[in-house]
Design an enzyme around this catalytic site. Structure first.
Site, PDB file in Angstrom:
ATOM      1  N   LYS A  50      54.272  61.342  20.060  1.00 42.77           N
ATOM      2  CA  LYS A  50      54.634  60.719  21.346  1.00 42.77           C
ATOM      3  C   LYS A  50      53.859  59.415  21.539  1.00 42.77           C
ATOM      4  O   LYS A  50      52.905  59.140  20.800  1.00 42.77           O
ATOM      5  CB  LYS A  50      54.309  61.697  22.476  1.00 42.77           C
ATOM      6  N   TYR A 281      36.414  34.099  34.724  1.00 43.93           N
ATOM      7  CA  TYR A 281      36.676  34.142  36.175  1.00 43.93           C
ATOM      8  C   TYR A 281      35.409  34.444  36.965  1.00 43.93           C
ATOM      9  O   TYR A 281      34.540  35.194  36.501  1.00 43.93           O
ATOM     10  CB  TYR A 281      37.702  35.231  36.482  1.00 43.93           C
TER      11      TYR A 281
END
Ligand SMILES: *Cc1c(COP(=O)(O)O)cnc(C)c1O
Length: 391
Positions: A50, A281
């Site tokens: 999966k 930032y």
């Protein structure tokens, strides 16, 4: 600057040249890990592929696992299962975690077995079997303690009775019973024992409803490797195949389970930066001294968790270089000190640890999470290359 930059390099091997962020998936490791799990459990293994094979590529993981001794495949959605069939894979494939509104017709046409966790799901599967003129192969799914997927004890009896009727009508064959152990990380844990008991009770109820499932299965990697009582007729194993070991089981270059994924990123640019300069930032990082900074084109959109800010490092020129400033969506900045790093050089962001690069386990520690989230979080912009190495 980190002290690592002042030591001799951890390796003089250079990573492969790449011009964009790339995940190298070591197919030999996937195969060898499967062999190791099959040997350790002496039980048929369903390879769980999966989430695009835990980020390693569903098809690549499926093929390597089958070559390594797995005998069936497991996925959550029907779409993932159908994809395996379309690629020509012919072994039993089981899909669980579908809504009752899922297109079970697609599953049946592709000969995909489905898990059935409720009477509502059973009705949808029976309808699809009649519509497609097929008999559905199903695994009844019992909740044995996680309060997540599977039928609760109160509805289990009714689910079994209705499945018995559907079997008598030729609409379904109940091939398996499944549960999932949520606390299997140590053998003999009382919670695991209570869950095992609940599964035994569920089995008795199923048999007394006239069902005769031949494949009973209970858990993932942790259960398979830690608790022989949980192996029953089949182990559903995903994490172990990609080299994620349970707590207490070593992982890495010398261990039985070997991480199969290496994430590389090319250096986009290098700059000199003076003491006092901000990086990234905000003002989360201000340089204490002059240094050189390298820019890598991977960020949180590519699976580099932003929460690792201030803790993470990558391998460049054989040295661990700290990631500095906040992780951006598309990029990170790395302090490379006096290393002669140049644009076009390649950083090892994570790997099996052979050359001193950080592992998925390291990233998981920095991000306060588990390796599963790190490897499945690697984003779609990262190109996957499947490579064959000897082990
Ligand atoms: C993902 C999953 C597995 C595989 O678990 P691992 O710990 O990754 O081996 C097994 N069973 C179910 C129901 C799952 O969802």
């Amino acid at each position: 600057m980190s002290t690592d930059l002042l030591r001799p390099p951890r390796t003089t091997r250079r990573p492969p040249a790449v011009s964009r962020p790339t995940a190298l998936v070591d197919v030999g490791a996937l195969r060898a890990n499967t062999c190791a799990v099959v040997r350790a459990t002496r039980t048929p293994v369903m390879a769980v592929v999966k989430a695009d094979g835990y980020g390693h590529g569903a098809l690549a993981l499926a093929r390597a696992a089958l070559a390594g001794g797995a005998s069936a495949l497991g996925v959550t959605s029907i779409a993932e299962a159908v994809l395996l069939r379309h690629a020509g894979i012919d072994v039993p494939v089981l899909s669980w975690l579908n809504s009752p509104a899922a297109d079970f017709g697609d599953a049946l046409r592709a000969r995909v077995d489905v898990a059935v966790p409720s009477p509502g799901h059973l009705r949808a599967v029976v309808d699809a079997a009649r519509r497609t003129g097929t008999t559905a192969t199903i695994h009844l799914h019992a909740d044995i303690g996680m309060s997540r997927d599977g039928a609760e004890e109160e509805t289990w009896g009714r689910l079994c009775a209705e499945a018995g009727a559907a079997e008598a009508a030729g609409d379904v064959v109940v091939r398996g019973l499944m549960g999932h152990l949520g606390c299997a990380d140590r053998a003999g844990r009382p919670t695991a024992t209570a869950d095992l008991d609940r599964f035994e009770r569920a089995t008795r109820v199923a048999r007394s409803a006239g069902l005769s499932p031949t494949v009973r299965h209970l858990g993932g990697t942790d259960a398979a490797l830690h608790d022989p009582r949980a192996r029953l007729d089949m182990c559903r194993v995903g994490a172990g195949l990609v080299g994620i070991a349970p707590v207490g089981v070593p992982v890495g270059p010398a261990a039985t389970l070997r991480p199969a994924l290496t994430l590389l990123a090319p250096v986009v640019g290098v700059r000199e930066a003076a003491a006092g300069r901000r990086v990234g930032y905000g003002d989360a990082h201000v340089l204490a001294r002059a240094t050189r900074l390298a820019l890598l084109p991977v960020g949180y959109a590519d699976g580099i968790p932003r929460i690792t800010t201030g803790r993470a490092s990558v391998l460049l020129h054989g040295h661990r270089c700290p990631v500095v400033g906040l992780v951006s969506m598309d990029q990170v900045v790395v302090d490379v000190g006096a290393l002669p790093v140049a644009a076009g050089d390649v950083a090892v962001v994570l790997g099996p640890g052979d050359d001193g690069e950080p592992t998925a386990r390291d990233w998981a520690g920095w991000a306060r999470t588990i390796e599963h989230e790190i490897v499945t979080g690697i984003g779609p912009r990262v190109e996957r290359h499947h490579v064959e190495e000897d082990h």
